[in-house]
Design an enzyme around this catalytic site. Structure first.
Site, PDB file in Angstrom:
ATOM      1  N   SER A   1       7.456  41.933 -29.091  1.00 17.89           N
ATOM      2  CA  SER A   1       8.127  41.824 -30.388  1.00 17.89           C
ATOM      3  C   SER A   1       8.544  43.177 -30.918  1.00 17.89           C
ATOM      4  O   SER A   1       9.408  43.264 -31.778  1.00 17.89           O
ATOM      5  CB  SER A   1       7.166  41.236 -31.426  1.00 17.89           C
ATOM      6  OG  SER A   1       6.584  40.071 -30.969  1.00 17.89           O
TER       7      SER A   1
ATOM      8  N   HIS B   1      12.905  37.703 -26.182  1.00 21.67           N
ATOM      9  CA  HIS B   1      12.004  37.543 -27.327  1.00 21.67           C
ATOM     10  C   HIS B   1      12.161  36.153 -27.933  1.00 21.67           C
ATOM     11  O   HIS B   1      13.127  35.868 -28.636  1.00 21.67           O
ATOM     12  CB  HIS B   1      12.289  38.639 -28.364  1.00 21.67           C
ATOM     13  CG  HIS B   1      11.341  38.601 -29.514  1.00 21.67           C
ATOM     14  ND1 HIS B   1      11.743  38.652 -30.826  1.00 21.67           N
ATOM     15  CD2 HIS B   1       9.986  38.476 -29.547  1.00 21.67           C
ATOM     16  CE1 HIS B   1      10.689  38.583 -31.602  1.00 21.67           C
ATOM     17  NE2 HIS B   1       9.618  38.477 -30.856  1.00 21.67           N
TER      18      HIS B   1
ATOM     19  N   GLU C   1      16.048  36.517 -28.741  1.00 23.59           N
ATOM     20  CA  GLU C   1      16.694  37.824 -28.772  1.00 23.59           C
ATOM     21  C   GLU C   1      16.636  38.375 -27.350  1.00 23.59           C
ATOM     22  O   GLU C   1      15.538  38.554 -26.798  1.00 23.59           O
ATOM     23  CB  GLU C   1      15.969  38.756 -29.743  1.00 23.59           C
ATOM     24  CG  GLU C   1      16.226  38.408 -31.200  1.00 23.59           C
ATOM     25  CD  GLU C   1      15.406  39.241 -32.189  1.00 23.59           C
ATOM     26  OE1 GLU C   1      15.917  39.531 -33.271  1.00 23.59           O
ATOM     27  OE2 GLU C   1      14.246  39.585 -31.879  1.00 23.59           O
TER      28      GLU C   1
ATOM     29  N   ASN D   1      12.267  40.637 -36.410  1.00 20.26           N
ATOM     30  CA  ASN D   1      11.005  41.229 -36.838  1.00 20.26           C
ATOM     31  C   ASN D   1      11.208  42.466 -37.688  1.00 20.26           C
ATOM     32  O   ASN D   1      10.404  42.764 -38.576  1.00 20.26           O
ATOM     33  CB  ASN D   1      10.124  41.549 -35.632  1.00 20.26           C
ATOM     34  CG  ASN D   1       9.498  40.292 -35.065  1.00 20.26           C
ATOM     35  OD1 ASN D   1       9.585  39.227 -35.678  1.00 20.26           O
ATOM     36  ND2 ASN D   1       8.893  40.385 -33.910  1.00 20.26           N
TER      37      ASN D   1
HETATM   38  N1  LIG Z   1       2.658  35.441 -32.113  1.00 15.70           N
HETATM   39  C1  LIG Z   1       3.955  35.441 -32.372  1.00 15.70           C
HETATM   40  O1  LIG Z   1       4.386  34.842 -33.360  1.00 15.70           O
HETATM   41  C2  LIG Z   1       4.912  36.142 -31.436  1.00 15.70           C
HETATM   42  C3  LIG Z   1       6.283  35.839 -31.518  1.00 15.70           C
HETATM   43  C4  LIG Z   1       7.159  36.419 -30.596  1.00 15.70           C
HETATM   44  C5  LIG Z   1       6.684  37.306 -29.656  1.00 15.70           C
HETATM   45  N2  LIG Z   1       5.343  37.612 -29.612  1.00 15.70           N
HETATM   46  C6  LIG Z   1       4.896  38.542 -28.567  1.00 15.70           C
HETATM   47  O2  LIG Z   1       4.373  37.767 -27.505  1.00 15.70           O
HETATM   48  C7  LIG Z   1       3.343  38.486 -26.850  1.00 15.70           C
HETATM   49  C8  LIG Z   1       2.077  37.653 -26.832  1.00 15.70           C
HETATM   50  O3  LIG Z   1       1.638  37.438 -28.157  1.00 15.70           O
HETATM   51  P1  LIG Z   1       0.707  36.204 -28.574  1.00 15.70           P
HETATM   52  O4  LIG Z   1       0.749  36.105 -30.041  1.00 15.70           O
HETATM   53  O5  LIG Z   1       1.063  35.022 -27.740  1.00 15.70           O
HETATM   54  O6  LIG Z   1      -0.728  36.772 -28.138  1.00 15.70           O
HETATM   55  P2  LIG Z   1      -2.078  35.974 -27.888  1.00 15.70           P
HETATM   56  O7  LIG Z   1      -3.168  36.914 -28.156  1.00 15.70           O
HETATM   57  O8  LIG Z   1      -2.060  34.663 -28.611  1.00 15.70           O
HETATM   58  O9  LIG Z   1      -2.020  35.627 -26.308  1.00 15.70           O
HETATM   59  C9  LIG Z   1      -2.056  36.591 -25.298  1.00 15.70           C
HETATM   60  C10 LIG Z   1      -2.581  35.948 -24.025  1.00 15.70           C
HETATM   61  O10 LIG Z   1      -2.454  36.868 -22.949  1.00 15.70           O
HETATM   62  C11 LIG Z   1      -3.590  36.709 -22.115  1.00 15.70           C
HETATM   63  N3  LIG Z   1      -3.770  37.904 -21.289  1.00 15.70           N
HETATM   64  C12 LIG Z   1      -4.301  39.091 -21.657  1.00 15.70           C
HETATM   65  N4  LIG Z   1      -4.299  39.923 -20.592  1.00 15.70           N
HETATM   66  C13 LIG Z   1      -3.766  39.268 -19.562  1.00 15.70           C
HETATM   67  C14 LIG Z   1      -3.513  39.587 -18.183  1.00 15.70           C
HETATM   68  N5  LIG Z   1      -3.824  40.791 -17.709  1.00 15.70           N
HETATM   69  N6  LIG Z   1      -2.963  38.653 -17.395  1.00 15.70           N
HETATM   70  C15 LIG Z   1      -2.659  37.442 -17.874  1.00 15.70           C
HETATM   71  N7  LIG Z   1      -2.867  37.073 -19.165  1.00 15.70           N
HETATM   72  C16 LIG Z   1      -3.416  37.980 -19.994  1.00 15.70           C
HETATM   73  C17 LIG Z   1      -4.711  36.457 -23.097  1.00 15.70           C
HETATM   74  O11 LIG Z   1      -5.806  35.819 -22.445  1.00 15.70           O
HETATM   75  C18 LIG Z   1      -4.044  35.559 -24.135  1.00 15.70           C
HETATM   76  O12 LIG Z   1      -4.180  34.197 -23.825  1.00 15.70           O
HETATM   77  C19 LIG Z   1       3.199  39.803 -27.584  1.00 15.70           C
HETATM   78  O13 LIG Z   1       3.958  40.765 -26.944  1.00 15.70           O
HETATM   79  C20 LIG Z   1       3.779  39.479 -28.952  1.00 15.70           C
HETATM   80  O14 LIG Z   1       4.271  40.603 -29.604  1.00 15.70           O
HETATM   81  C21 LIG Z   1       4.453  37.028 -30.477  1.00 15.70           C
END
Ligand SMILES: NC(=O)c1ccc[n+]([C@@H]2O[C@H](COP(=O)([O-])OP(=O)(O)OC[C@H]3O[C@@H](n4cnc5c(N)ncnc54)[C@H](O)[C@@H]3O)[C@@H](O)[C@H]2O)c1
Length: 594
Positions: free
Chosen positions: A121, A142, A154, A192
């Site tokens: 993000s 994204h 995005e 964002n």
């Molecule tokens: N939460 C949101 O609203 C949102 C929206 C758009 C983008 N994002 C982006 O998406 C990405 C993930 O965010 P999220 O909110 O889903 O996080 P989250 O913490 O909910 O999930 C992350 C997952 O990655 C897993 N993980 C960690 N290390 C790993 C590895 N080495 N191999 C495989 N899996 C692994 C974890 O176990 C976890 O299940 C980030 O870059 C975030 O910025 C988040």
């Protein structure tokens, strides 16, 4: 011929990853979903199944389609499972070193022609790409939360991403039923960059006890038509993820203080209050991962039903503009006796005419009977002097937005009105305390900020000054209840809740166009399709009026001295040029030819 993308891999099955797997599987693509451990894999699978089961329960997906969809997904631990896929989307936590490690590993594991995408993000896609030997095949995709619902993606190209990769990913987005906006690699991209300053500011309001979490969320939902309030959204995003995004944006985006994470966020993360995913964040949820909010110690106790100390039956409304007319209608329809005071018989006749037109519309639309309309009109008496306010129980002032005029009016009201009357101003930008101290009874003075159009909008900001008494606040909130309006109580600070949170965001959107990062059209798309906003910022600016928006932004800047609140020069120039928005046929867009 572009690439086909017969199979994709998703790394990380958290909030975003689980949704992204669903998006691809729904479009008939085979997906390999990868996690770091068996436990995390199981949790991700449960999240995904939960989402699909909810869709089936709501009748949005058949049970057979759910089973077919799950049949396309292979769950695995470790990146090795991705050696055959055509595209990988990484969705692991927002840490650069972690993402770089994963990309280096993906580069080793995946076939040479595979495209590697990150769902980051806020981190630099370029910095992630250089961890591989194929940075030209690395791109940002994204998705927005919840990924199966939000239409926007995005697509982030770096200076080295190949054009054919960009083209193929754009085509893929279309195949997934998404709308893409392709942009370059800048902190926070479009959505964002505009969203997180606002979210952070909303948290700072909670931290400062400026208003409650429920009131802030209700204000933004009812005042701006947003699908959810900022604090509920923080819980959906995840506070740990939000913290990382803000932190990166602060460091990468020019150290704008508005992106420096509010200390409360870090404290909550440390305490394990991560939002929905952990079952507790700003709100408490039925169980981890559940969207169902349950009561906790901060939930307001059921509305206090003890009657207000002051009984209100007769209300004076001063003014003859759009707001005054709407407010007269609201009170008259709710059964209050109304005394309308304008500056002359001619003005009163105009207000009366507009009131009748509006009520007639209600009759035509079947929202009001003819009898109700006639009764409402019958409850209003018309006057050209405030002397007729000597026996009212509440006065709502809605005259011109000029402090000297309002102060003089409050001084006169102080002389004329009987003791114990609540004196309210509907100002949207002036300090209520200035009106209060123009009288000898500041404890009885309060802000009642109605929204335009008053008969339609369900929100009233009840603004208490440092001199307003509890009894006055209680009377005001009771009156709002009688009007079937949602009262949000807040302190007397520039912009109250809604404008303080809304206008800096609009101003930031203008700065983004000014910096040539994106276009008004793409930004409007991004906010509507990525965040579910009913209107994009430029559509809204043109409706509100650029002059009005500039005036509000200036007030915010002057009061809070926050450098990031300085009005965008482009906004000032458009106002100087007379491009004030829809009302003059031209603002950010030209309406004369439409
Ligand atoms: N939460 C949101 O609203 C949102 C929206 C758009 C983008 N994002 C982006 O998406 C990405 C993930 O965010 P999220 O909110 O889903 O996080 P989250 O913490 O909910 O999930 C992350 C997952 O990655 C897993 N993980 C960690 N290390 C790993 C590895 N080495 N191999 C495989 N899996 C692994 C974890 O176990 C976890 O299940 C980030 O870059 C975030 O910025 C988040």
């Amino acid at each position: 011929m572009g690439r086909e993308f017969g199979s994709v891999g998703v790394v990380g099955l958290g909030t975003m990853g689980a949704g992204i797997v669903e998006v691809f599987a729904r479009s008939g693509v085979a997906v390999t979903a990868v996690e770091i451990s068996d436990t995390a894999l199981h949790r991700g699978e449960v999240t995904m199944r939960g989402s699909l089961d909810r869709a089936v329960a709501k009748g949005k997906l058949s049970a057979a389609d759910r089973d077919a969809l799950l049949g396309r997904v292979t769950f695995a631990v470790g990146l090795e499972a991705l050696h055959e896929v055509d595209l990988v989307i990484e969705a692991v936590p927002e840490h650069l070193d972690l993402k770089q490690r994963i990309f280096a590993e993906l580069d080793r594991v995946c076939k040479p022609e595979a495209i590697l995408a990150t769902n980051t993000s806020s981190l630099s896609v370029t910095e992630i790409s250089v961890a591989t030997t194929r940075p030209n095949q690395v791109i940002g995709m994204h998705f927005f939360n919840p990924a199966p619902i939000m239409k926007l993606v995005e697509v982030v190209r770096t200076v080295v991403t190949s054009q054919d990769v960009v083209t193929d990913i754009e085509a893929l987005c279309e195949r997934l039923g998404k709308v893409d906006v392709t942009i370059t690699d800048r902190a926070g991209f479009i959505a964002n960059a505009l969203l997180f300053g606002y979210l952070n500011q909303a948290v700072s309001m909670v931290e400062a006890k400026y208003a409650t979490r429920e009131d802030i969320d209700a204000a933004m939902k009812l005042g701006c038509g947003l699908p959810m309030g900022p604090l509920a959204l923080m819980d959906l995003i995840g506070l740990d993820t939000a913290y990382e995004i803000l932190d990166t944006m602060y460091r990468r985006g020019g150290r704008d203080r508005r992106h420096a994470p509010v200390p409360l966020i870090k404290q909550m993360v440390t305490a394990g209050l991560l939002g929905r995913k952990s079952g507790r964040g700003f709100y408490t949820y039925e169980k981890p991962g559940s969207p169902v909010v349950v009561a906790d110690e901060a939930t307001p106790v059921a509305a206090d039903t003890t009657p207000a100390s002051r009984h209100i039956t007769k209300v004076g409304v001063v003014g003859s503009g759009t707001m005054a007319t709407g407010i007269i209608e609201v009170f008259a329809k709710a059964g209050f006796e109304v005394v309308s005071v304008t500056r002359g018989a001619e003005k009163s006749a105009q207000v009366c005419e507009r009131l009748k037109t509006s009520l007639n519309k209600g009759v035509v639309r079947g929202k009001l009977t003819e009898q109700d309309r006639d009764a409402a009109i019958g409850r209003v008496t018309w006057s050209a002097t405030i002397d007729h306010l000597s026996d009212v129980d509440l006065v709502v002032e809605a005259v011109v937005e000029e402090l000297s005029v309002k102060k003089a009016l409050f001084a006169s009201l102080d002389e004329i009105c009987k003791p114990g009357v609540v004196l309210a101003t509907t100002t949207s930008s002036l300090p209520v305390i200035e009106c209060a101290v123009a009288t000898e009874r500041p404890a009885d003075v309060i802000g009642l900020h109605f929204f335009n159009p008053a008969p339609v909008m369900g929100l009233v900001e009840v603004v208490r000054t440092i001199r307003t008494s509890d009894a006055t606040v209680k009377t005001a909130t009771d009156v709002c209840q009688a009007l079937a309006k949602h009262a949000v109580v807040c302190a007397d600070r520039s912009g109250f809740v809604v404008n303080a949170l809304l206008f800096p965001y609009l101003n930031d959107a203008v700065k983004m166009v000014e910096a040539s990062y994106s276009t008004a059209d793409d930004i409007d798309y991004a906010m509507k399709l990525g965040c579910g906003y009913p209107m994009g910022p430029f559509e809204l600016l043109d409706v509100v009026g650029l002059d009005v928006s500039l005036a509000i932004q200036r007030e915010l800047y002057l009061e809070l001295r926050e450098p990031g609140f300085a009005p965008a020069p482009l906004l000032e120039h458009l106002v100087t040029a007379g491009y004030l928005g829809r009302k003059v046929g031209r603002g950010f867009r030209d309406y004369s030819k439409r």
